[in-house]
Design an enzyme around this catalytic site. Structure first.
Site, PDB file in Angstrom:
ATOM      1  N   LYS A   5       6.662   1.080   6.065  1.00 55.62           N
ATOM      2  CA  LYS A   5       7.803   0.753   5.200  1.00 55.62           C
ATOM      3  C   LYS A   5       9.084   0.628   6.037  1.00 55.62           C
ATOM      4  O   LYS A   5       9.922  -0.248   5.779  1.00 55.62           O
ATOM      5  CB  LYS A   5       7.985   1.829   4.116  1.00 55.62           C
ATOM      6  CG  LYS A   5       6.891   1.888   3.071  1.00 55.62           C
ATOM      7  CD  LYS A   5       6.758   0.630   2.235  1.00 55.62           C
ATOM      8  CE  LYS A   5       7.898   0.426   1.267  1.00 55.62           C
ATOM      9  NZ  LYS A   5       7.642  -0.729   0.353  1.00 55.62           N
ATOM     10  N   TYR A  55       2.178   5.319   6.552  1.00 51.71           N
ATOM     11  CA  TYR A  55       2.824   4.670   5.399  1.00 51.71           C
ATOM     12  C   TYR A  55       4.319   4.501   5.635  1.00 51.71           C
ATOM     13  O   TYR A  55       4.856   3.386   5.531  1.00 51.71           O
ATOM     14  CB  TYR A  55       2.585   5.506   4.128  1.00 51.71           C
ATOM     15  CG  TYR A  55       3.525   5.150   2.986  1.00 51.71           C
ATOM     16  CD1 TYR A  55       3.451   3.913   2.357  1.00 51.71           C
ATOM     17  CD2 TYR A  55       4.501   6.058   2.547  1.00 51.71           C
ATOM     18  CE1 TYR A  55       4.323   3.580   1.313  1.00 51.71           C
ATOM     19  CE2 TYR A  55       5.374   5.732   1.507  1.00 51.71           C
ATOM     20  CZ  TYR A  55       5.281   4.483   0.904  1.00 51.71           C
ATOM     21  OH  TYR A  55       6.148   4.157  -0.110  1.00 51.71           O
ATOM     22  N   ASN A  95      10.513  10.311  -4.792  1.00 48.52           N
ATOM     23  CA  ASN A  95       9.208  10.288  -5.473  1.00 48.52           C
ATOM     24  C   ASN A  95       9.372   9.936  -6.944  1.00 48.52           C
ATOM     25  O   ASN A  95      10.108  10.611  -7.652  1.00 48.52           O
ATOM     26  CB  ASN A  95       8.568  11.684  -5.421  1.00 48.52           C
ATOM     27  CG  ASN A  95       7.828  11.934  -4.140  1.00 48.52           C
ATOM     28  OD1 ASN A  95       8.159  11.375  -3.098  1.00 48.52           O
ATOM     29  ND2 ASN A  95       6.820  12.776  -4.208  1.00 48.52           N
ATOM     30  N   THR A 155      11.344   3.347   0.463  1.00 50.97           N
ATOM     31  CA  THR A 155      11.174   4.776   0.190  1.00 50.97           C
ATOM     32  C   THR A 155      12.121   5.633   1.021  1.00 50.97           C
ATOM     33  O   THR A 155      12.511   5.234   2.132  1.00 50.97           O
ATOM     34  CB  THR A 155       9.717   5.176   0.511  1.00 50.97           C
ATOM     35  OG1 THR A 155       9.610   6.586   0.507  1.00 50.97           O
ATOM     36  CG2 THR A 155       9.274   4.680   1.884  1.00 50.97           C
ATOM     37  N   ASP A 156      12.433   6.826   0.519  1.00 48.63           N
ATOM     38  CA  ASP A 156      13.227   7.773   1.320  1.00 48.63           C
ATOM     39  C   ASP A 156      12.402   8.342   2.472  1.00 48.63           C
ATOM     40  O   ASP A 156      12.960   8.977   3.380  1.00 48.63           O
ATOM     41  CB  ASP A 156      13.787   8.900   0.436  1.00 48.63           C
ATOM     42  CG  ASP A 156      12.707   9.752  -0.237  1.00 48.63           C
ATOM     43  OD1 ASP A 156      11.511   9.442  -0.120  1.00 48.63           O
ATOM     44  OD2 ASP A 156      13.089  10.752  -0.888  1.00 48.63           O
ATOM     45  N   GLU A 157      11.075   8.113   2.454  1.00 47.88           N
ATOM     46  CA  GLU A 157      10.238   8.685   3.517  1.00 47.88           C
ATOM     47  C   GLU A 157      10.533   8.056   4.881  1.00 47.88           C
ATOM     48  O   GLU A 157      10.151   8.603   5.911  1.00 47.88           O
ATOM     49  CB  GLU A 157       8.751   8.548   3.169  1.00 47.88           C
ATOM     50  CG  GLU A 157       8.407   9.313   1.908  1.00 47.88           C
ATOM     51  CD  GLU A 157       6.924   9.381   1.603  1.00 47.88           C
ATOM     52  OE1 GLU A 157       6.112   9.382   2.549  1.00 47.88           O
ATOM     53  OE2 GLU A 157       6.585   9.426   0.411  1.00 47.88           O
ATOM     54  N   GLU A 186       0.893  -1.154   0.000  1.00 52.00           N
ATOM     55  CA  GLU A 186       0.000   0.000   0.000  1.00 52.00           C
ATOM     56  C   GLU A 186       0.928   1.201   0.000  1.00 52.00           C
ATOM     57  O   GLU A 186       1.838   1.289   0.832  1.00 52.00           O
ATOM     58  CB  GLU A 186      -0.891  -0.009   1.256  1.00 52.00           C
ATOM     59  CG  GLU A 186      -1.957  -1.088   1.242  1.00 52.00           C
ATOM     60  CD  GLU A 186      -3.034  -0.846   0.188  1.00 52.00           C
ATOM     61  OE1 GLU A 186      -3.193   0.309  -0.262  1.00 52.00           O
ATOM     62  OE2 GLU A 186      -3.707  -1.812  -0.206  1.00 52.00           O
TER      63      GLU A 186
END
Ligand SMILES: NC(=O)c1ccc[n+]([C@@H]2O[C@H](COP(=O)([O-])OP(=O)(O)OC[C@H]3O[C@@H](n4cnc5c(N)ncnc54)[C@H](O)[C@@H]3O)[C@@H](O)[C@H]2O)c1
Length: 367
Positions: free
Chosen positions: A170, A166, A195, A141-143, A91
């Site tokens: 991750k 989210y 992104n 992800t870099d998040e 997701e």
């Protein structure tokens, strides 16, 4: 499935019907000699139309399976005997994670755990040479690194500081993958990217939503003051990086992948309006007039930026697209592929605002 050359491998790709997964599958079937088993549950984000160019290939198989379904996943490993996994199923939309975090924990954490365990059991019984070459490549992800101030960038050693449901899910999955390497010796690779944008992007994310809303004369929502900064990575550049890292990356290593293309959200929206004015002028409408500032996302990270020194020096990868060239390609693709996005827009998602989490009573938890 045939093994057409010495280099060809059978790769189980999870989430291959999604935005990045489908770009990777198109690359691996179209430009490499790999066999691909695409394992995808087909949530709202999965779209087999994105794989129309490869679906007839004898090197491609599709399996509609949930990565949380242990028995079916084990059966797929038994049947296809893959040489590795590239795990993208997730997701992936921050706003949806604010409205319903349960599905994110289920797929991103439990699903990753299920895949890791099935991969480990499969890997453990392989003959020595194939066991050495097996890879479990986790796409993240870099998040997970949180938010930056106006200076600096994330490197592979940046501390984890996830801020949204989210990114927290991750981050949890990244930690599981790392632990399976250190505890069990499973040869893993982890990549954290910025992104992505490009063709076949589901129109709930900033760039495709802006293009399609503009074409339909709808408001172009910009969260808060629009000064949030993101690094933008063209999806085909990302797919090339993933295939390269899968083949040549060092087990146990983390690689950050970025486009060296930092932009403020408001500037991205403005550039799309400029491109549309040039490529699809509408005498009745100035696209810029559709820009509408809306309430910011709760906990919205201010800035992400990626230090790509490691992947450039260790593997020789660089992005081929600048943000200008990639955005032009993207806008052109949406202008030329209306049948793809019309079918997406005619489905359940109509471009409405997600992720405000206004009151607990309004939260629609999925379980
Ligand atoms: N899009 C980005 O900008 C970006 C940036 C950094 C990292 N990532 C990561 O890259 C990966 C792919 O992202 P994306 O943008 O292509 O996502 P996406 O939402 O477009 O696609 C996800 C795919 O996973 C499938 N899926 C979801 N739950 C599943 C389940 N339980 N079992 C099997 N399949 C399931 C969906 O059907 C869909 O095809 C994700 O892991 C995401 O976290 C994406």
């Amino acid at each position: 499935m045939s093994k057409s050359s010495f280099e060809s491998k059978t790769i189980l790709v999870s989430g291959g019907a999604g935005f990045i997964g489908s770009a990777l599958v198109r690359l691996m079937i179209g430009e490499c000699s790999h066999n691909v088993v695409n394992v995808d549950k087909l949530t709202y984000a999965g779209n087999l139309d994105s794989l129309a160019t490869v679906q007839m290939s004898p090197r491609y198989r599709f399996e509609q399976v949930d990565i949380c379904d242990h028995d079916k996943i084990v059966e797929l490993f038994r049947r296809y005997q893959p040489d590795g996994v590239i795990h993208l199923a997730a997701e992936s939309h921050v706003d949806r994670s604010i409205d319903g975090p349960g599905a994110f924990l289920q797929t991103n954490v439990t699903g990753t755990f299920t895949l890791l365990e099935a991969a480990r059991a499969h890997w453990a019984q392989l003959p020595a040479e194939r066991r050495d070459q097996f890879r479990f490549h986790h796409v993240s992800t870099d998040e997970v690194y949180g938010s930056l101030g106006s200076e600096g960038s994330f490197s592979e050693t940046s501390p984890y500081r996830p801020n949204s449901p989210y990114s927290a899910s991750k981050a949890a999955s990244d930690h599981l993958v790392r632990a399976w390497y250190h505890t069990y010796g499973l040869p893993v690779l982890v990549t954290n990217c910025s992104n992505n944008y490009g063709p076949y992007h589901f129109p709930e994310k900033l760039i495709p939503l802006t293009i399609l809303n503009a074409l339909e004369g709808k408001p172009l929502p910009v969260y808060g003051d629009g000064h949030q900064v993101r690094d933008w990575l063209f999806v085909d550049d990302h797919a090339r990086a993933l295939e390269l890292i899968f083949r040549s990356g060092e087990p146990g290593e983390v690689y950050n992948i970025g486009g060296n293309a930092e932009q403020r959200n408001i500037d991205v929206v403005g550039m799309i309006c400029d491109l549309l004015s040039e490529l699809s002028p509408n005498p009745a409408r100035r696209y810029h007039d559709l820009i509408t500032f809306v309430t910011d996302r709760p906990g919205h990270d201010r800035r992400y930026a990626i230090d790509t020194t490691k992947i450039m020096q260790a593997l020789g990868w660089t992005p081929t697209e600048t943000f200008n060239s990639g955005l032009r390609k993207t806008v052109n693709w949406y202008l030329n592929n209306e049948s793809w996005w019309r079918r997406v827009r005619d489905g359940s998602y109509q471009g409405q605002r997600l992720g405000l989490a206004t009151s607990p009573a309004q939260l629609k938890e999925e379980y």
